[in-house]
Scaffold this active site. Structure first.
Site, PDB file in Angstrom:
ATOM      1  N   HIS A  53       0.841  -1.208   0.000  1.00 32.67           N
ATOM      2  CA  HIS A  53       0.000   0.000   0.000  1.00 32.67           C
ATOM      3  C   HIS A  53       0.873   1.256   0.000  1.00 32.67           C
ATOM      4  CE1 HIS A  53      -3.477   2.536   1.320  1.00 32.67           C
ATOM      5  NE2 HIS A  53      -2.515   3.194   1.968  1.00 32.67           N
ATOM      6  N   GLU A  54       1.889   1.280   0.864  1.00 35.33           N
ATOM      7  CA  GLU A  54       2.749   2.461   0.967  1.00 35.33           C
ATOM      8  C   GLU A  54       3.613   2.645  -0.284  1.00 35.33           C
ATOM      9  OE1 GLU A  54       2.084   4.528   3.138  1.00 35.33           O
ATOM     10  OE2 GLU A  54       0.891   3.250   4.446  1.00 35.33           O
TER      11      GLU A  54
ATOM     12  N   HIS B 157       1.548   4.250  -2.875  1.00 33.02           N
ATOM     13  CA  HIS B 157       1.452   5.701  -2.675  1.00 33.02           C
ATOM     14  C   HIS B 157       2.609   6.408  -3.381  1.00 33.02           C
ATOM     15  CE1 HIS B 157      -1.963   6.707  -0.253  1.00 33.02           C
ATOM     16  NE2 HIS B 157      -1.618   5.969   0.784  1.00 33.02           N
TER      17      HIS B 157
ATOM     18  N   GLU C 161      -6.512   6.733  -1.259  1.00 38.03           N
ATOM     19  CA  GLU C 161      -6.425   5.524  -0.441  1.00 38.03           C
ATOM     20  C   GLU C 161      -6.992   4.313  -1.180  1.00 38.03           C
ATOM     21  OE1 GLU C 161      -4.785   5.048   2.426  1.00 38.03           O
ATOM     22  OE2 GLU C 161      -4.104   7.090   2.024  1.00 38.03           O
TER      23      GLU C 161
END
Length: 287
Positions: free
Chosen positions: A139-140, A143, A220
């Site tokens: 997920h990071e 980003h 997100e």
């Protein structure tokens, strides 16, 4: 105290740089064009200076320990996993760090895709399974690969400019109205004018926060989808489900919290930087 000092010092630096730029450009804030330039300098200037020093600020405020040489198998696995995901995503290897906190959280920050930091809390590192941690890291990394730090900076710069400009336009309209109805032709006066500007800054700031929060929630969902591609959908869902069962997040500074995997809860979803975890899990299952 350290966080407060760094925040004050950063804002003072922003004001100094913006003032110097205004002086060089000879900006006249008494005209609409000059006021707009003033608003843009402070609005975008603050946002981009914050972006430029984001990695440094994160390390200082969160006490991040960057892993240069892994001390144990867990740290080695952490670095290797981020390296593999970064290669899959087509970005330069981020710095990997651990910060001491019992909460289950992680964040990414940095001025560009090839100059970034991925940090995880000690609580997450030793309170989740490797599959769940892999989902969090994916997920990071997503980003970073999506350029979310720069995107949010541009959005923040736009809304900052709007708030600064609109607040002073409204204050000027009220000042002119008071002057036109005053026998002596006097307006609000300096202190009353600044009080109106302050109130308008607050009101427009709430609206701006809703706009930024909306785009943050969109990011997100996109980072969750990217994380599912990098680590596998089942790992991404497992990570979010584990976060859903865990305690509420702590007081992470806003700059980092916006890119954390787990956001603060709020009475109004309009003010939340992260969608509810239930909705994020549903969105992944529906893919």
């Amino acid at each position: 105290m350290k966080r407060i000092f760094l925040l004050i010092a950063t804002n003072m630096a922003i004001l100094l740089v913006a003032s110097i730029v205004m002086s060089i450009l000879g900006v006249n804030t008494s005209t609409m064009g000059g006021l707009l330039v003033f608003a843009a300098i402070f609005g975008f200037g603050g946002a981009f200076i914050s972006l430029a020093i984001s990695k440094w600020m994160a390390k200082k405020t969160m006490g991040c320990e960057v892993i240069t040489t892994p001390r144990d198998n867990m740290e080695r696995w952490l670095v290797e996993t981020v390296a593999r995901q970064a290669e899959q995503a087509g970005i330069k290897m981020p710095e990997v760090a651990i910060y001491q906190s019992p909460e289950l959280n992680a964040f990414a920050t940095g001025p560009s895709k090839d100059n970034s930091l991925v940090a995880v809390s000690s609580g997450l590192l030793y309170g989740m399974t490797q599959d769940e941690i892999e989902g969090v890291l994916a997920h990071e990394v997503s980003h970073v690969a999506n350029g979310d730090m720069v995107t949010l900076t541009l959005i923040q710069g736009v809304v900052n400019t709007f708030v600064i400009f609109a607040a002073r336009v409204v204050a000027s309209i009220i000042d002119n109205f008071v002057a036109s109805n005053d026998e002596e032709g006097e307006g609000l006066g300096m202190f009353a004018y600044m009080a109106v500007v302050f109130v308008m800054d607050m009101l427009f700031g709430i609206l701006a926060s809703m706009i930024v929060a909306y785009f943050s929630r969109v990011r997100e969902f996109k980072a969750d989808a990217g994380g599912a591609q990098l680590a596998g959908k089942h790992k991404m869902i497992a990570a979010l489900d584990r976060l859903r069962q865990g305690p509420e997040t702590g007081a992470m500074p806003a700059q980092m919290a916006a890119f954390g995997i787990n956001g603060k809860k709020s009475m109004a979803e309009l003010m939340m930087s992260h969608p509810p975890l239930e909705k994020r899990i549903e969105a992944l299952r529906a893919q």
